[in-house]
Design a protein around this motif. Structure first.
Motif, mmCIF file in Angstrom:
data_model
loop_
_atom_site.group_PDB
_atom_site.id
_atom_site.type_symbol
_atom_site.label_atom_id
_atom_site.label_comp_id
_atom_site.label_asym_id
_atom_site.label_seq_id
_atom_site.Cartn_x
_atom_site.Cartn_y
_atom_site.Cartn_z
ATOM 1 N N UNK A 29 0.827 -1.192 0.000
ATOM 2 C CA UNK A 29 0.000 0.000 0.000
ATOM 3 C C UNK A 29 0.869 1.253 0.000
ATOM 4 N N UNK A 30 0.282 2.358 -0.381
ATOM 5 C CA UNK A 30 0.936 3.644 -0.210
ATOM 6 C C UNK A 30 0.471 4.245 1.110
ATOM 7 N N UNK A 31 1.249 5.198 1.602
ATOM 8 C CA UNK A 31 0.972 5.780 2.911
ATOM 9 C C UNK A 31 0.808 7.284 2.742
ATOM 10 N N UNK A 32 0.624 8.002 3.833
ATOM 11 C CA UNK A 32 0.360 9.434 3.729
ATOM 12 C C UNK A 32 1.129 10.199 4.791
ATOM 13 N N UNK A 33 1.761 11.283 4.376
ATOM 14 C CA UNK A 33 2.444 12.184 5.300
ATOM 15 C C UNK A 33 1.398 13.071 5.986
ATOM 16 N N UNK A 34 1.791 13.710 7.084
ATOM 17 C CA UNK A 34 0.883 14.621 7.764
ATOM 18 C C UNK A 34 0.461 15.789 6.905
ATOM 19 N N UNK A 35 1.282 16.113 5.892
ATOM 20 C CA UNK A 35 0.944 17.217 4.986
ATOM 21 C C UNK A 35 -0.022 16.778 3.891
ATOM 22 N N UNK A 36 -0.327 15.474 3.857
ATOM 23 C CA UNK A 36 -1.241 14.967 2.841
ATOM 24 C C UNK A 36 -0.555 14.375 1.628
ATOM 25 N N UNK A 37 0.753 14.537 1.525
ATOM 26 C CA UNK A 37 1.489 13.989 0.385
ATOM 27 C C UNK A 37 1.621 12.472 0.521
ATOM 28 N N UNK A 38 1.501 11.715 -0.579
ATOM 29 C CA UNK A 38 1.659 10.265 -0.475
ATOM 30 C C UNK A 38 3.090 9.883 -0.143
ATOM 31 N N UNK A 39 3.237 8.814 0.635
ATOM 32 C CA UNK A 39 4.531 8.250 0.969
ATOM 33 C C UNK A 39 4.584 6.817 0.466
ATOM 34 N N UNK A 40 5.778 6.404 0.049
ATOM 35 C CA UNK A 40 5.958 5.062 -0.479
ATOM 36 C C UNK A 40 6.906 4.269 0.415
ATOM 37 N N UNK A 41 6.951 2.974 0.211
ATOM 38 C CA UNK A 41 7.606 2.045 1.117
ATOM 39 C C UNK A 41 9.097 2.326 1.292
ATOM 40 N N UNK A 42 9.760 2.838 0.270
ATOM 41 C CA UNK A 42 11.198 3.091 0.344
ATOM 42 C C UNK A 42 11.545 4.507 0.796
ATOM 43 N N UNK A 43 10.552 5.374 1.002
ATOM 44 C CA UNK A 43 10.830 6.780 1.311
ATOM 45 C C UNK A 43 11.567 6.958 2.638
ATOM 46 N N UNK A 44 12.458 7.960 2.661
ATOM 47 C CA UNK A 44 13.091 8.412 3.904
ATOM 48 C C UNK A 44 12.769 9.885 4.170
ATOM 49 N N UNK A 45 12.163 10.549 3.208
ATOM 50 C CA UNK A 45 11.810 11.960 3.365
ATOM 51 C C UNK A 45 10.603 12.281 2.490
ATOM 52 N N UNK A 46 9.717 13.108 3.008
ATOM 53 C CA UNK A 46 8.574 13.576 2.222
ATOM 54 C C UNK A 46 9.066 14.627 1.236
ATOM 55 N N UNK A 47 8.776 14.448 -0.036
ATOM 56 C CA UNK A 47 9.279 15.384 -1.050
ATOM 57 C C UNK A 47 8.502 16.697 -1.038
ATOM 58 N N UNK A 48 7.359 16.720 -0.339
ATOM 59 C CA UNK A 48 6.558 17.950 -0.289
ATOM 60 C C UNK A 48 6.960 18.844 0.878
ATOM 61 N N UNK A 49 6.934 18.295 2.109
ATOM 62 C CA UNK A 49 7.203 19.116 3.296
ATOM 63 C C UNK A 49 8.595 18.895 3.867
ATOM 64 N N UNK A 50 9.366 17.964 3.288
ATOM 65 C CA UNK A 50 10.741 17.689 3.714
ATOM 66 C C UNK A 50 10.845 17.014 5.080
ATOM 67 N N UNK A 51 9.743 16.530 5.616
ATOM 68 C CA UNK A 51 9.802 15.802 6.885
ATOM 69 C C UNK A 51 10.540 14.476 6.693
ATOM 70 N N UNK A 52 11.339 14.094 7.706
ATOM 71 C CA UNK A 52 11.916 12.760 7.691
ATOM 72 C C UNK A 52 10.798 11.745 7.909
ATOM 73 N N UNK A 53 10.899 10.621 7.230
ATOM 74 C CA UNK A 53 9.891 9.577 7.378
ATOM 75 C C UNK A 53 10.589 8.244 7.594
ATOM 76 N N UNK A 54 9.856 7.280 8.113
ATOM 77 C CA UNK A 54 10.394 5.948 8.331
ATOM 78 C C UNK A 54 9.286 4.971 8.647
#
Length: 384
Positions: free
Chosen positions: A2-27
């Protein structure tokens, strides 16, 4: 997947380490099992931003230091009391002794639930090894996602499993100006499985080398994730079948004791697969020996589970799945037809075969039952 979602609403993917929209670190948060935005804490570490989760997290050592992972380790949740409480993945946080991975949790970063299964990593002094290691880890994380989806057991230590699952990423050759050269006096590394240890030759993470090997061996597909799924099939034979359900397995896949594996291997590489292999097997290589037939069929089953999980989450498939193998095969066939046509539009290989022979379906049915029982009762014996 599945795809996931950042707090800013931008989609996140399984390999992501950072949101490309808000620049938040993700994991990956193991508590809510999702790729999430990470909220840094004043005292160090992070908090999961998923509503209702709020787990306190620290980065896996291989995320924080090596940059080849994106998984987190739970250190505490808001409701947690003692700081020495064990986390869900088996680590004990804030202790002064080394954990089972060999990395001291106190004053260092622990390993996540995937990386703690590693016995050996590539030689990082060799140029390009880190990139190949990252590719291997990415494939392994996808493997673990599917195993967890099926609730298959995979303990990393003898205390967790009578067959601990371990990985070694090794090389028998080094890249030299875009080519691979053998290392004098070094033993050849074979991708394979033995007693719970899965070894992957790191050159399989080199796309050019992997394609050369695919052509040399006349294979329809050769991928990193395919290697992991095949080799873990051997692992689950040892964990779920050996000394437990061997007679039932023999009835479906053939006698793994006769011929011996070494005899079958020699015969296969001398004579190759029979021309009519597709009438009874999922691949040409599965004709080599009953163990390879089991592993190839197991890998195909994991292929189906992974593809259907993604297809259902992104809306590519609307087929109804009721938990039976027939509904699973129907859904996979529908998705396969669509993706095969898309791949042909782009000159790529087919995703799935158009037809499965009845003996192949029987093997998948055996695996479907085996996996369902293991997911319910872990690795309890199947024989009555």
């Amino acid at each position: 997947m599945q795809t996931f979602s950042c707090g800013c609403g931008n989609p996140l993917f399984f390999e992501n380490t950072r949101c490309v929209a808000c620049e938040s670190e993700v994991g990956w948060c193991p508590s809510c099992r999702a790729i999430v935005a990470l909220d840094p804490l004043e005292q160090g570490g992070y908090q999961c931003t998923t509503a209702g989760c709020d787990a306190h997290l620290t980065k896996c050592h291989n995320y924080a230091v090596e940059n080849v992972c994106n998984r987190m380790v739970v250190t505490a949740t808001v409701e947690d009391a003692p700081m020495d409480q064990a986390s869900d993945n088996g680590f004990t946080s804030h202790t002064s002794s080394a954990d089972t991975t060999g990395i001291d949790v106190l004053g260092s970063d622990p390993l996540c639930d995937c990386c703690r299964h590693n016995d050996m990593i590539p030689d990082l002094s060799v140029e390009g090894s880190r990139e190949r290691w990252a590719a291997l880890e990415a494939a392994k994380r996808r493997l673990f996602y599917t195993l967890d989806l099926l609730k298959l057991p995979h303990g990393a230590t003898p205390q967790e499993s009578h067959v601990p699952l371990r990985f070694s990423f090794m090389a028998d050759a080094l890249p030299d100006q875009g080519l691979w050269r053998s290392v004098a006096g070094q033993q050849k590394v074979y991708t394979g499985h033995a007693n719970g240890l899965i070894t992957i030759n790191v050159k399989e993470a080199d796309a050019v080398e992997r394609e050369r090997l695919r052509v040399d061996m006349n294979e329809s597909h050769r991928t990193l994730i395919g290697h992991f799924r095949h080799e873990v099939g051997h692992y689950y034979w040892d964990l779920l079948v050996k000394d437990q359900d061997e007679q039932a397995c023999k009835a479906v896949f053939g006698d793994h004791d006769n011929p011996t594996y070494s005899e079958a291997l020699e015969q296969y590489y001398q004579q190759g697969a029979p021309q009519d292999w597709a009438e009874r097997h999922i691949s040409a290589y599965s004709t080599m020996h009953a163990w390879e037939d089991f592993a190839e069929s197991f890998a195909y089953y994991l292929d189906m589970v992974s593809v259907l999980d993604t297809a259902l989450h992104i809306g590519l498939s609307r087929a109804e799945y009721d938990g039976t193998l027939d509904s699973m095969l129907l859904a996979y066939h529908q998705v396969g037809q669509a993706v095969n046509e898309l791949n042909r539009d782009m000159g790529l290989l087919d995703l799935a075969p158009a037809v499965l022979a009845p003996p192949v379906r029987e093997k998948l049915d055996y695996l479907h039952t085996l996996i369902a029982r293991a997911g319910t009762k872990e690795s309890a014996p199947l024989d009555d």
